[in-house]
Design an enzyme around this catalytic site. Structure first.
Site, PDB file in Angstrom:
ATOM      1  N   GLU A 120       4.689   1.056  -3.329  1.00  0.00           N
ATOM      2  CA  GLU A 120       4.847   1.180  -1.878  1.00  0.00           C
ATOM      3  C   GLU A 120       6.002   0.340  -1.342  1.00  0.00           C
ATOM      4  OE1 GLU A 120       2.410   0.205   2.242  1.00  0.00           O
ATOM      5  OE2 GLU A 120       1.665  -0.487   0.315  1.00  0.00           O
ATOM      6  N   ASP A 121       6.111  -0.899  -1.803  1.00  0.00           N
ATOM      7  CA  ASP A 121       7.022  -1.852  -1.162  1.00  0.00           C
ATOM      8  C   ASP A 121       8.345  -2.075  -1.893  1.00  0.00           C
ATOM      9  OD1 ASP A 121       5.173  -2.204   0.814  1.00  0.00           O
ATOM     10  OD2 ASP A 121       4.283  -4.011  -0.042  1.00  0.00           O
TER      11      ASP A 121
END
Length: 749
Positions: free
Chosen positions: A102-103
Site C-alpha cells: 500500500e505505502d
C-alpha cells in the site's frame, strides 16, 4: 446558551494521557522478535521473518511516522504484538510486510514470488483500499474487505487488530480530530471484534486507549479515583488471596491465586450503563484462581463455597457451556471477609491462555500440532459466527448500512436460534421472530405476517430462547410492509432501523406537508410577512445551510421533528433581510421578558461621554480585565460586549454605531459571571456544589443542571460578583469537590 469546547491540544493531552505518546523502545533490532517467535515455535522457519524484515526495511527506507520515528518501527511493533500472542512465522512475516504494497509501491506479484501465496494472501487482506476511489466510504470498504478476507483466514483480522493497537498507542502524535475519529471507530468495530475473538489483552488496551482519547478528563478523573483507593483495596485482596492459598494447600492442589486488575473503561461503562456509583464498582473485589485440571476447578469451587456464603444466582459454569468466543471458566460471587462482595473466577492454565489470547492461542496450538500449518476451516468451525459473516455483508451495498450491520453482528449476542434448515442465527437477548426475520433478510422482515417456534404458531412478539427453531410466514402482497407496533418489542438495532427506514420513506410526502404547514402557522403567529418570505429563494439557501438536498427535504425534516420551525424561520428572515435592505430589517418577536437589571454600577465608562447609560451584555457577560467594545443601541444606551463575542461579528456591519469604552469599576460595581461545571454524576453532587458557592458568598441568579447518557453532569450557574479576583477562588474551591474534573467561566453564547 451553549459553548463549544476547544479541540484538545497535544500539549494538554500529553499532560493528561501520556500513554498515547508512546514510542517504540526498539528501532532496528529484530532479535527480540525472533526470540519471542522461537519460544512459541521452536521448530519454526525463522528465515522467512528475517527476509521479510529486510524487504520491509528497504521498502520503507526514508519514510517516517508522525511521531518522528523511522516507519519500520511500526511493522516491527505490529509483528511483536502478534509474536507475543503466539502466532507463527508466516503470520509474523505478513505483519512485517503489511504496509509495503500500500505505502511503498512494492508489487504484490513480487511479494507472492518471494514469500508464497499464503503470506501474500494475508498481506493483501490487510491492505487498505484506495481512498481516492471510494472517497468518504473508504473506511467502510476497508472493513468490508477485512471481513471478507477474515472469512478465509482469521489471521488477517489478527494482523489488523495488532496494526490498530500500535497506531492507538501513538494517537497523541496525530491531530486530535483524527485521533477522536479513529478512537470512535475502534470502540465500535475493532474492540468488539477482539472481544468476539476472545483476545482480552488487545480488547482491554484498545478500549482504554480509545476512552483516553475521547474523554481525557474523565479518564484522568477515574484513574485518580482508582489510585486513591488502591492501597486499601490491595490489602483486602491480599487477605482474600492468603485465605484461598490456605484452601489450596489443604486440598493439595497446585495453583496460583491472582488479583484481577481494574480496567478504566470497564469502570466507566458500569457507571454509564448500569448507573452504579464509583465506590460500588471499585469496592467489588475480584480474584482469579488458576489450577492444573478441570477436576481441580470444581474442587476449589467447593472449598470456596464452604468458606464463604455464595450469592444465589451469581454462579456461572462456562466450563460445561463455553461462551461464543470459546471462553471457559467458573464464575461465582461470595460474601467475603467483612461482608464485602468478592467475585471469583476459577480456570485451568489452558483456559486462562484462551481467555487472554482467544483465537490466537487456538491458532498457535493448531499450527504446532499440524507442523507449522493450520487449517483455516478448522478454526472457523470453532468460531461458528465467522461462517455466516460474508452472507449478510453481501446483501448490503451501502457502506454506512454495512457498518451498522457489522456493529450489530459483532455485538455481544446471547441467544442462538435455528432456521428450519439448521442455519444458526445469533440475536440479542429479548429477540422476537421479527428480529429473526430481519436477520435473515430485510425483505423477509418487511413482509412477515406470522411465525412458528418449535413447530407451534406463536405471536410475533414472542421472546426467543437459545435452541429454538424459528420459521416465519411472509405475505405475497407486493405492498405489504411492517407494522408500527413492531417497534415496541423488537430487540435488535438492525430490525429497528429497517422498520423506521420503511416508515420514513413511506411517509415522506405527509411529512413534507406537515412541515410546510407548521412553518406557515408559526409565521402567522409571529405576524411575519408570509407572502414575502415564502415567495423567495431563501428556503433553498437554508436547506443547503442545513445540509438537506432540497426544500422538500427541509420541510420533511421539520414535519418529522428533526429541525425546529423557529430555527428555520430565524434563518430565512436573516437571509431575506440581508438580501433585501430596501424594505428594512425583519424583526422576530422576543420570546419571554428579560429580567429587570439589578441596582449597581456597570463599572464601564464611554470615553469622552461619561454620562451615557451603559449596560453589560448578557450574551458574553464581560468582567474587568476583558477586552471590550461598546455598541450604541436604539433607546437603551450603550451595550458592552467582549471583543471576541460572537454577536460582535454581526455588529461590525454597522460600524458607525461602535464606540470606545473602558473599565472603571467602583465599590458599587456588580458583574454577572457564568460558569460551567463538568463532573462524573453522583448522588449529592448538586448539594455539594451549591454549598461551596454559598460558603464563598456567591449570589446565584440562575442555574441549569443536566446529566447526559454517559453519566456526565453538566451544571451552569449565573451569579453576581463585585470583585473579579474572587472568581478564581470560587473556581478553585469548586474544582476541589469530589468527582468534579473541570470548571470554567463561560464567555460565549
Amino acid at each position: 446558551m451553549t459553548e463549544t469546547a476547544p479541540p484538545a491540544q497535544s500539549s494538554s493531552l500529553r499532560r493528561l494521557v501520556p500513554r498515547i505518546f508512546s514510542r517504540s523502545a526498539r528501532r532496528d533490532d529484530v532479535e527480540q522478535l525472533l526470540r519471542t517467535v522461537r519460544t512459541h515455535h521452536p521448530k519454526g522457519d525463522l528465515s522467512i521473518i528475517e527476509r521479510a524484515y529486510t524487504v520491509a526495511s528497504e521498502a520503507h527506507d526514508g519514510q517516517t511516522r508522525q511521531s518522528g520515528e523511522p516507519y519500520i518501527t511500526h511493522p516491527l511493533a505490529v509483528a511483536q504484538i502478534l509474536a507475543d500472542l503466539g502466532l507463527g512465522p508466516k503470520a509474523i512475516a505478513a505483519a512485517l510486510l503489511h504496509d509495503t504494497v500500500e505505502d511503498t509501491g512494492y508489487p504484490l506479484d513480487t511479494l507472492t514470488a518471494a514469500f508464497g501465496d499464503e503470506v501474500a494472501m494475508l498481506v493483501d487482506g490487510v491492505t487498505k483500499l484506495d481512498k481516492v476511489k471510494y472517497g468518504e466510504s473508504a473506511q467502510a470498504e476497508t472493513v468490508r474487505k477485512m471481513i471478507v478476507a477474515m472469512s478465509r483466514d482469521i489471521r488477517v483480522l489478527l494482523i489488523k487488530l495488532a496494526d490498530r493497537l500500535h497506531n492507538a498507542r501513538t494517537w497523541g502524535f496525530v491531530p486530535p480530530e483524527k485521533a477522536q475519529k479513529k478512537a470512535t471507530e475502534t470502540l465500535e468495530i475493532y474492540a468488539p471484534l477482539a472481544h468476539r475473538l476472545g483476545i482480552q489483552t488487545i480488547k482491554s488496551e484498545l478500549e482504554d486507549l480509545s476512552f483516553a482519547v475521547l474523554h481525557p478528563k474523565l479518564y484522568v478523573e477515574i484513574e485518580s479515583l482508582v489510585k486513591q483507593r488502591t492501597p486499601q483495596r490491595e490489602q483486602y485482596v491480599h487477605n482474600v488471596i492468603d485465605a484461598v492459598d490456605g484452601d489450596l494447600r489443604d486440598l493439595r492442589i497446585r495453583g496460583r491465586v491472582l488479583g484481577r486488575p481494574k480496567q478504566l473503561y470497564s469502570v466507566y461503562q458500569k457507571m454509564v450503563v448500569r448507573g452504579r456509583e464509583f465506590d460500588d464498582i471499585y469496592d467489588l473485589i475480584g480474584i482469579r484462581i488458576l489450577v492444573g485440571s478441570v477436576r481441580d476447578c470444581y474442587a476449589v469451587l467447593g472449598a470456596i463455597h464452604a468458606r464463604w456464603t455464595p450469592i444465589p444466582g451469581r454462579f456461572k459454569d462456562y466450563i460445561a457451556t463455553p461462551k461464543f468466543n470459546l471462553y471457559q471458566s467458573l464464575h461465582t460471587t461470595v460474601i467475603g471477609p467483612g461482608g464485602r462482595t468478592v467475585e471469583i473466577q476459577i480456570r485451568t492454565n489452558e483456559m486462562h491462555q484462551q481467555a487472554e489470547y482467544g483465537v490466537a492461542a487456538h491458532w498457535k496450538y493448531k499450527e504446532r500440532m499440524a507442523g507449522g500449518k493450520a487449517d483455516p476451516k478448522s478454526v472457523d468451525a470453532d468460531m461458528a459466527w465467522l461462517a455466516h459473516i460474508s452472507d449478510w455483508q453481501a446483501e448490503t451495498a451501502d457502506p454506512g448500512e454495512f457498518l451498522d450491520s457489522l456493529r450489530f453482528e459483532i455485538g455481544a449476542k446471547e441467544v442462538y436460534v435455528f432456521t428450519p434448515k439448521g442455519r444458526v442465527i445469533g440475536l440479542p437477548t429479548g429477540a422476537t421472530p421479527v428480529d429473526f426475520a430481519y436477520a435473515v433478510h430485510t425483505e423477509v422482515g418487511h413482509r412477515t405476517m406470522g411465525s412458528k417456534v418449535n413447530g407451534r404458531l406463536v405471536p410475533l412478539e414472542t421472546v426467543l430462547t437459545s435452541g429454538d427453531v424459528v420459521e416465519v410466514f411472509t405475505s405475497k402482497n407486493p405492498d405489504a410492509g411492517p407494522s408500527q407496533d413492531w417497534l415496541t418489542f423488537v430487540a435488535s438495532t438492525r430490525a429497528r432501523s429497517k422498520i423506521r427506514g420503511w416508515f420514513t420513506k413511506e411517509r415522506r410526502e405527509e411529512a413534507v406537508e406537515q412541515g410546510k404547514e407548521a412553518i406557515a402557522r408559526a409565521m402567522r403567529r409571529q405576524n411575519l410577512p408570509l407572502q414575502r418570505l415564502m415567495s423567495q429563494d431563501s428556503f433553498t439557501d437554508v436547506a443547503q445551510q442545513l445540509k438537506y438536498e432540497d426544500v422538500s427535504a427541509l420541510y420533511a425534516a421539520v414535519g418529522e421533528g428533526h429541525v425546529s420551525t423557529q430555527s428555520v424561520i430565524e434563518k430565512v428572515t436573516a437571509l431575506v433581510a440581508a438580501n433585501d435592505t430596501s424594505t428594512g430589517p425583519i424583526d422576530l418577536p422576543q420570546v419571554g421578558r428579560s429580567r429587570r437589571p439589578r441596582d449597581g454600577d456597570s463599572g464601564v465608562l464611554v470615553r469622552g461621554a461619561p454620562d451615557i447609560l451603559v449596560k453589560l451584555a448578557k450574551c458574553c457577560t464581560p468582567v474587568p480585565g476583558d477586552d471590550i467594545v461598546g455598541f450604541v443601541t436604539r433607546g437603551s444606551g450603550v451595550s458592552v460586549h467582549r471583543t471576541d463575542c460572537t454577536n460582535v461579528k454581526s455588529l461590525m456591519d454597522d460600524a458607525e454605531r461602535l464606540i470606545e469604552v473602558e473599565w472603571a469599576p467602583t465599590t458599587k460595581s456588580i458583574f454577572l459571571v457564568q460558569i460551567q461545571i463538568e463532573a462524573l454524576d453522583r448522588s449529592g453532587l448538586l448539594s455539594d456544589v451549591t454549598r461551596v458557592l454559598s460558603e464563598h458568598h456567591v449570589n446565584i441568579l440562575s442555574a441549569t443542571v443536566s446529566t447526559t447518557n454517559d453519566r456526565l453532569a453538566l451544571s451552569r450557574f449565573v451569579f453576581e460578583m463585585g470583585d473579579i479576583v474572587h472568581l478564581e477562588r470560587v473556581l478553585n474551591a469548586v474544582r476541589r469537590i469530589d468527582a468534579v474534573y473541570d470548571v470554567y467561566r463561560v464567555t460565549s453564547s
